[in-house]
Scaffold this motif. Structure first.
Motif, short mmCIF file in Angstrom:
data_model
loop_
_atom_site.label_atom_id
_atom_site.label_comp_id
_atom_site.label_asym_id
_atom_site.label_seq_id
_atom_site.Cartn_x
_atom_site.Cartn_y
_atom_site.Cartn_z
N THR A 39 -6.94 -5.85 -1.18
CA THR A 39 -5.61 -6.46 -1.17
C THR A 39 -5.68 -7.91 -1.62
O THR A 39 -4.89 -8.37 -2.46
CB THR A 39 -5.00 -6.37 0.24
N GLN A 48 0.85 -1.19 0.00
CA GLN A 48 0.00 0.00 0.00
C GLN A 48 0.88 1.23 0.00
O GLN A 48 1.74 1.39 0.86
CB GLN A 48 -0.90 -0.02 1.23
N TYR A 70 -6.38 2.31 -3.50
CA TYR A 70 -6.71 2.34 -2.07
C TYR A 70 -7.45 3.61 -1.68
O TYR A 70 -8.08 3.66 -0.61
CB TYR A 70 -5.46 2.18 -1.23
N VAL A 88 -4.50 -3.65 5.33
CA VAL A 88 -3.62 -4.24 4.31
C VAL A 88 -2.70 -5.27 4.94
O VAL A 88 -2.50 -6.37 4.38
CB VAL A 88 -2.82 -3.13 3.60
#
Length: 375
Positions: free
Chosen positions: A352, A27, A251, A42
Motif C-alpha cells: 500500500t 483494496q 494484493y 491496508v
C-alpha cells in the motif's frame, strides 16, 4: 515529514477526504480471497481496507468486523453483492450438467447427485441491519445498488456509499441514486464484472478509456479499477481524473490473503494474455486465469445457469480435481496486470505504501517538468 507521508501533498483530495484515508489506495474486496488481516494491513498503511461479505453469513461478517476493529481504528469498507437470486430452472440445470457429464465420468463422479445452491448472498434486510449496528465508514456494492429503502437505511447509518460502474451509463445511474463515489471498473479487472445495465461482454471498456469519460460525466469522485498494479498505474489513473485507485490482483500476492496452493501457482504463471472473461464458474462474467474448463468449453457459454447457481454443478468436479492437484475446474480470478503485480509481492501494508509513494513521486516529477517547461 516527507511528501509521501503528508496527506496535503496529494493534488486531488476528494476521495481522501470522503473516505477518511491518507493514501488514495483502496483494496478490492475479493470475495473468497480477502481476509480481515488484509483489510487491517491496508487500513493501517493509510489506504482503505475492504471486507467482502457476499460469502459470509451475517454472524461471520460480524465476527470479521470485530477482528478488524480490534486491530485498527481506521475507516474500512464492507462490500456486498446486489444480485437477485434466480428461481431454480430444472431444464437449464439439466442442460448444464449434460455439458459437464464427460468430466464427471472422467473423475468417477455421479452427476445425478448434484443439488442446486447459490453460494453467494445478495444484500438484504439482515445485512442492512448488520450495517446499521456496526456502522462502518464505507459500504460498497457490486452489481448496482440495493432496493431504495435498503439504500436509504445504509446512507442514514452514516456510511459513504460506493458502487462499481463498467460504462458511463452505469456511472450516471449510480450517481443519480446517491452514490458518494463511483468505481470505474475497466475490462482489465479481475473477478466479477460490476456490470448491471448490460451483460454484453463484447463492448466492455478498458480502464484508461473509461475513467476520463466517467470523470467528465458525473460530479462525484471516481475511483479507477482494473489493470492497476504499480505506482505508474495509480499515477496514470489520477492524471486521467480519478481521485483514487482500487487494487485487486496486486494484493493477491500478499501473505495476508487466503489462496489455495493451486491458485497461487496459477497466479505465478499467468501472462498478460492468459486471462479471459468467463461465466462458467458462477453464471456471471468474471475475469480469471485460463484453465482446462475455459479452454475446452469456451470462456462464455449459453448453457450456464444464472448467477450464482452455476457453481453447484462444478463443486464436486473442483473438489476432486483439486484433490488430485489440478485446477481444471477452479475459478482463478485474476486481472490482466498479474505479471506486473508479481514484481511487487510483499506484505499488504508495504505494498500500500509502495503504490502510493511511487505514484506521488511520478506525479511530483510531472508537475516539476511542467513547471520547468512553462506549462
Amino acid at each position: 515529514m516527507s511528501t509521501t507521508q503528508n496527506p496535503a501533498s496529494w493534488p486531488d483530495r476528494r476521495a481522501l477526504d470522503l473516505l477518511g484515508i491518507d493514501r488514495p489506495i483502496i483494496q478490492a474486496p475479493m470475495a473468497g480471497s480477502g481476509t480481515p488481516e488484509l483489510a487491517i494491513a491496508v487500513c493501517e498503511a493509510g489506504g482503505l481496507g475492504s471486507l467482502a461479505c457476499a460469502q459470509y453469513s451475517v454472524d461471520q461478517a460480524r465476527e470479521a468486523v470485530q477482528t478488524i476493529r480490534a486491530a485498527t481504528s481506521k475507516p474500512f469498507n464492507l462490500n456486498f453483492f446486489c444480485h437477485r437470486t434466480p428461481q431454480f430452472d430444472a431444464q437449464q440445470h439439466a442442460a448444464w450438467v449434460a455439458q459437464l457429464e464427460p468430466y464427471y465420468r472422467e473423475l468417477g463422479l455421479e452427476a445425478s447427485t448434484i443439488k442446486p445452491a447459490a453460494g453467494r448472498a445478495p444484500f438484504d434486510a439482515a445485512y442492512c441491519e448488520l450495517v446499521e449496528s456496526l456502522r462502518p465508514a464505507v459500504v460498497s456494492f457490486h452489481f448496482g445498488l440495493p432496493e431504495p429503502t435498503l439504500l436509504a437505511r445504509v446512507k442514514a447509518s452514516g456510511a459513504r456509499v460506493l458502487s462499481s460502474a463498467t460504462t458511463v451509463a452505469e456511472a450516471r445511474w449510480l450517481a443519480a441514486r446517491g452514490c458518494d463515489a463511483i468505481i470505474a471498473m475497466g475490462s482489465e479487472a479481475g473477478g466479477h464484472r460490476g456490470s448491471f445495465l448490460s451483460q454484453d461482454m463484447s463492448t466492455q471498456v478498458g480502464t484508461f478509456a473509461l475513467v476520463p469519460q466517467i470523470v467528465d460525466a458525473i460530479d462525484v469522485p471516481v475511483i479507477a479499477a482494473g489493470g492497476i498494479a504499480d505506482g505508474r498505474g495509480v499515477a496514470a489513473a489520477l492524471l486521467l481524473g480519478a481521485s483514487a485507485a482500487q487494487i485487486g490482483t496486486a494484493y493477491l500476492f500478499c501473505p495476508e490473503v487466503k489462496l489455495s496452493p493451486l491458485y497461487r501457482a496459477a497466479l505465478e504463471n499467468v501472462n498478460d494474455d492468459g486471462t479471459a472473461l468467463t461465466n462458467l464458474f458462477t453464471g456471471r462474467p468474471a475475469r480469471g486465469a485460463m484453465n482446462r474448463l475455459m479452454r475446452e468449453r469456451g470462456p462464455l457459454s449459453n448453457y450456464v445457469p444464472r448467477f450464482p447457481l452455476a457453481g453447484a454443478a462444478l463443486a464436486p468436479l473442483r473438489a476432486e480435481a483439486e484433490r488430485k492437484g489440478h485446477d481444471d475446474f477452479t475459478n482463478l480470478w485474476s486481472g490482466q496486470a498479474a505479471p506486473i503485480a508479481r514484481q511487487y509481492a510483499r506484505p499488504a501494508a508495504a505494498l500500500t505504501r509502495c503504490l502510493a509513494e511511487e505514484a506521488l513521486k511520478l506525479l511530483c516529477q510531472g508537475m516539476r517538468v511542467g513547471a520547468e517547461s512553462g506549462g
